[in-house]
Design an enzyme around this catalytic site. Structure first.
Site, PDB file in Angstrom:
ATOM      1  CE  LYS A  15     -16.668   0.197   5.569  1.00 30.78           C
ATOM      2  NZ  LYS A  15     -15.972   0.943   4.507  1.00 30.78           N
ATOM      3  CG  ASP A  61     -18.134  -1.189  -0.089  1.00 32.83           C
ATOM      4  OD1 ASP A  61     -19.177  -0.841  -0.691  1.00 32.83           O
ATOM      5  OD2 ASP A  61     -17.197  -0.411   0.167  1.00 32.83           O
ATOM      6  CE  LYS A  95     -15.909  -0.809  -2.983  1.00 32.54           C
ATOM      7  NZ  LYS A  95     -15.055   0.375  -2.897  1.00 32.54           N
ATOM      8  CG  ASP A 150     -15.729  -2.396   3.450  1.00 32.26           C
ATOM      9  OD1 ASP A 150     -14.691  -1.881   3.890  1.00 32.26           O
ATOM     10  OD2 ASP A 150     -16.666  -1.738   2.975  1.00 32.26           O
ATOM     11  CG  ASP A 187     -17.655   2.584  -3.037  1.00 30.40           C
ATOM     12  OD1 ASP A 187     -17.846   1.729  -2.154  1.00 30.40           O
ATOM     13  OD2 ASP A 187     -16.701   2.543  -3.847  1.00 30.40           O
ATOM     14  CD  GLU A 210     -19.309   1.279   2.314  1.00 30.08           C
ATOM     15  OE1 GLU A 210     -19.103   1.981   1.312  1.00 30.08           O
ATOM     16  OE2 GLU A 210     -18.417   0.599   2.853  1.00 30.08           O
ATOM     17  NE  ARG A 244     -16.825   8.676   3.833  1.00 30.80           N
ATOM     18  CZ  ARG A 244     -15.919   9.286   3.082  1.00 30.80           C
ATOM     19  NH1 ARG A 244     -16.024  10.566   2.832  1.00 30.80           N
ATOM     20  NH2 ARG A 244     -14.911   8.608   2.579  1.00 30.80           N
TER      21      ARG A 244
HETATM   22  N1  BES Z   1     -14.476  -0.126   1.649  1.00 25.04           N
HETATM   23  C1  BES Z   1     -14.055   0.962   0.839  1.00 25.04           C
HETATM   24  C2  BES Z   1     -12.604   1.355   1.103  1.00 25.04           C
HETATM   25  C3  BES Z   1     -11.539   0.372   0.712  1.00 25.04           C
HETATM   26  C4  BES Z   1     -10.986   0.404  -0.550  1.00 25.04           C
HETATM   27  C5  BES Z   1     -11.054  -0.529   1.632  1.00 25.04           C
HETATM   28  C6  BES Z   1      -9.974  -0.462  -0.895  1.00 25.04           C
HETATM   29  C7  BES Z   1     -10.039  -1.401   1.278  1.00 25.04           C
HETATM   30  C8  BES Z   1      -9.488  -1.365   0.022  1.00 25.04           C
HETATM   31  C9  BES Z   1     -14.916   2.189   1.119  1.00 25.04           C
HETATM   32  O1  BES Z   1     -16.215   1.944   1.492  1.00 25.04           O
HETATM   33  C10 BES Z   1     -14.949   2.980  -0.154  1.00 25.04           C
HETATM   34  O2  BES Z   1     -15.377   2.460  -1.127  1.00 25.04           O
HETATM   35  N2  BES Z   1     -14.475   4.217  -0.076  1.00 25.04           N
HETATM   36  C11 BES Z   1     -14.448   5.066  -1.207  1.00 25.04           C
HETATM   37  C12 BES Z   1     -14.765   6.456  -0.732  1.00 25.04           C
HETATM   38  C13 BES Z   1     -15.044   7.427  -1.841  1.00 25.04           C
HETATM   39  C14 BES Z   1     -16.289   7.055  -2.596  1.00 25.04           C
HETATM   40  C15 BES Z   1     -15.150   8.804  -1.250  1.00 25.04           C
HETATM   41  C16 BES Z   1     -13.069   4.991  -1.838  1.00 25.04           C
HETATM   42  O3  BES Z   1     -12.096   4.830  -1.097  1.00 25.04           O
HETATM   43  O4  BES Z   1     -12.979   5.036  -3.043  1.00 25.04           O
HETATM   44 ZN    ZN Z   2     -16.536   0.121   2.446  1.00 21.71          ZN
HETATM   45 ZN    ZN Z   3     -17.529   1.686  -0.176  1.00 22.94          ZN
END
Ligand code: BES
Ligand code: ZN
Ligand code: ZN
Length: 491
Positions: free
Chosen positions: A259, A264, A271, A282, A341, A343, A345
């Site tokens: 990825k 992000d 966020k 990210d 967020d 993104e 996947r």
């Molecule tokens: N890049 C983030 C995941 C992440 C969070 C990596 C903290 C490292 C540290 C990912 O894109 C994300 O924001 N995922 C969301 C998914 C949710 C919206 C279903 C998450 O984990 O909150």
């Molecule tokens: Zn991300």
């Molecule tokens: Zn994200």
């Protein structure tokens, strides 16, 4: 830091710093020999309980002319009975940091001399080098006025009776760790420097190692139906890229997909400030597959290997993708995208389907900082591993045990599929409630693999350390390169 192996007598070697190890409360033939010359300073420190040899303890003794080495550093290795190869990596990291801050330009190390866990000398030298190289890393290229920068180790000499064998282990460890440190740099570099194009250019540099590199830009991605990647990127002014690197040839490659979100922000589902601070990380999955390819090519590994990454920036704007948008990507399944967020996947769905269809690999492993939920579940000391293939799990677990990059399996049971059901498209990108977030992310990805044995590694917790610890410094870890090289070697 230049590293080489040399034969020599511990009492006679000339250097700024000499490093030796000691098990808890157990002096050994090296410490005893040296201490005889050092007026029993070590014995006295042990008597005062200032130093016992506990793991992590350090005792520096100035030789004041009593030895050709200017100083001696005794490093605690902990209880002999608990001794593992990972302890040696950690001890080596503490030692090299002391050597750096003491400005010990010429450092000689014998830290690998004590036997452990049936590891032979080559394995111990490898661990010593890994700890020293990873532990010496500093991300200080943007410090314009830093006195600490002048302090360094120029020459690290590994004391051994078998220099030619040691040199072989040194060469290999240097290749692999240099790649892992390159990953750290790519991840630590900020998002105003590392854009999707920058990452693609960095991958293209591997052409000089004989790697075939293909970069697809926006127009090509449109033709290829990479609509999920395009959707994520549409809020950003930066052009998305999809990069494929190929080493070797023959049928049935092993494929790795990373990825590569260069920043992000969360997109319209933005966020909160605290959650956004470190989101330059990210792109760690993409950086890891670049580093892996670099190591694989330099080691001239015999396998046919594909490393690919989709890369773009996730930003909110008037052109950004919206919750509720329905997107039909490369593999034609319709996705009801319910949180901008989530993104990672989305961009991986196109990349995974493409790699499976285009290369028919024998296995696909993806690496992604996919979910905060994985950090909640496992913290920083285990990568979340998802697969339906027990053999892939067992072999990755074994490789992780050897390199100290542990993986922990989480389930992919069918019961979790229901969360992603929707009336208006083939699949929702996130569930209605936010439970089991790491499993849900993996379950979504599984829909984009048809038949190939596949592993998803959620590296959200292991790609980045919030604090310096052992051979990690705050920030990117470079984890994954050593793990996957080891796994490929054992395969
Ligand atoms: N890049 C983030 C995941 C992440 C969070 C990596 C903290 C490292 C540290 C990912 O894109 C994300 O924001 N995922 C969301 C998914 C949710 C919206 C279903 C998450 O984990 O909150
Ligand atoms: Zn991300
Ligand atoms: Zn994200």
């Amino acid at each position: 830091m230049k590293i080489r192996a040399e034969k020599g007598d511990i009492e006679k070697v000339q250097c700024d710093l000499l490093i030796v190890g000691m098990f808890d409360s157990e002096s050994n033939r090296f410490t005893t020999k040296l201490d005889e010359r050092l007026n029993s300073e070590l014995a006295a420190a042990m008597k005062r309980k200032e130093f016992t040899g506990e793991a992590g303890q350090l005792k520096m003794i100035a030789s004041l002319g009593k030895l050709p080495a200017q100083k001696v550093l005794v490093v605690g290795l902990g209880k002999k009975a608990d001794y593992k190869i990972e302890n040696l990596r950690r001890a080596a990291a503490s030692a090299i940091r002391v050597a750096q801050s003491a400005n010990a330009r010429k450092t000689i190390t014998a830290l690998h001399h004590l036997e452990c866990e049936k590891a032979d000398e080559a394995e111990r030298i490898t661990a010593l080098l890994e700890g020293s190289l990873l532990g010496s890393y500093q991300f200080n290229q943007f410090k314009t006025d830093d006195k600490e920068k002048e302090k360094r180790v120029d020459d690290l000499i590994v004391l051994t009776d078998q220099p030619p064998a040691a040199e072989k282990a040194i060469k290999k460890a240097e290749i692999i760790c240099t790649a892992a440190l390159h990953v750290r740099d790519m991840v630590n570099l900020p998002s105003n420097i590392v854009t999707p194009s920058w990452l693609a250019d960095e991958a293209a540099k591997l052409k000089k190692l004989g790697v075939k590199v293909t970069v697809y830009g926006k127009e090509e991605l449109k033709k290829m139906n990479f609509n999920a990647l395009l959707a994520v990127s549409q809020g950003s002014v930066l052009e998305p890229k999809f990069v494929v690197m190929e080493h070797g040839s023959g049928k049935e490659p092993v494929a790795f997909v990373g990825k590569g979100i260069t920043f992000d922000s969360g997109g319209l589902d933005i966020k909160p400030a605290k959650g956004m601070e470190d989101m330059k990380m990210d792109k760690a999955g993409a950086a890891t597959v670049i580093g892996l390819m670099e190591a694989v090519a330099q080691l001239k590994m015999p396998q046919h290997i594909i490393c690919a990454f989709p890369t773009c920036e996730n930003m909110p704007s008037g052109t950004a993708y919206r919750p509720g948008d329905i997107i039909k990507g490369y593999n034609k399944k319709t996705i009801e995208m319910m949180n901008t967020d989530a993104e990672g996947r989305m961009v991986l769905s196109d990349a995974l389907s493409y790699v499976e269809k285009e290369f028919a690999p024998s296995a696909i492993i993806d690496l992604a900082t996919l979910t905060g939920a994985c950090v909640v579940a496992l913290g920083y000391w285990a990568t979340g591993l998802f697969t339906t293939d027990d053999k892939l799990f067992e072999t990755l677990k074994a490789a992780g045990k050897e390199t100290g990059e542990r993986v922990w399996r989480l389930p992919l049971w069918d019961e979790y599929k229901d969360n992603l059901k929707t009336d208006v498209a083939d699949i929702r990108s996130v569930g209605r409630s936010y439970d089991a977030g790491a499993i849900e992310g993996a379950t979504f990805l599984k829909n984009f693999i048809e038949k190939t044995p596949w592993v998803h590694l959620d590296i959200a917790g292991t790609a980045w350390m919030p604090e310096s610890k052992f051979y990690f410094s705050r920030g990117a870890t470079g984890n994954g390169v050593r793990l996957l090289v080891k796994w490929l070697e054992k395969r």
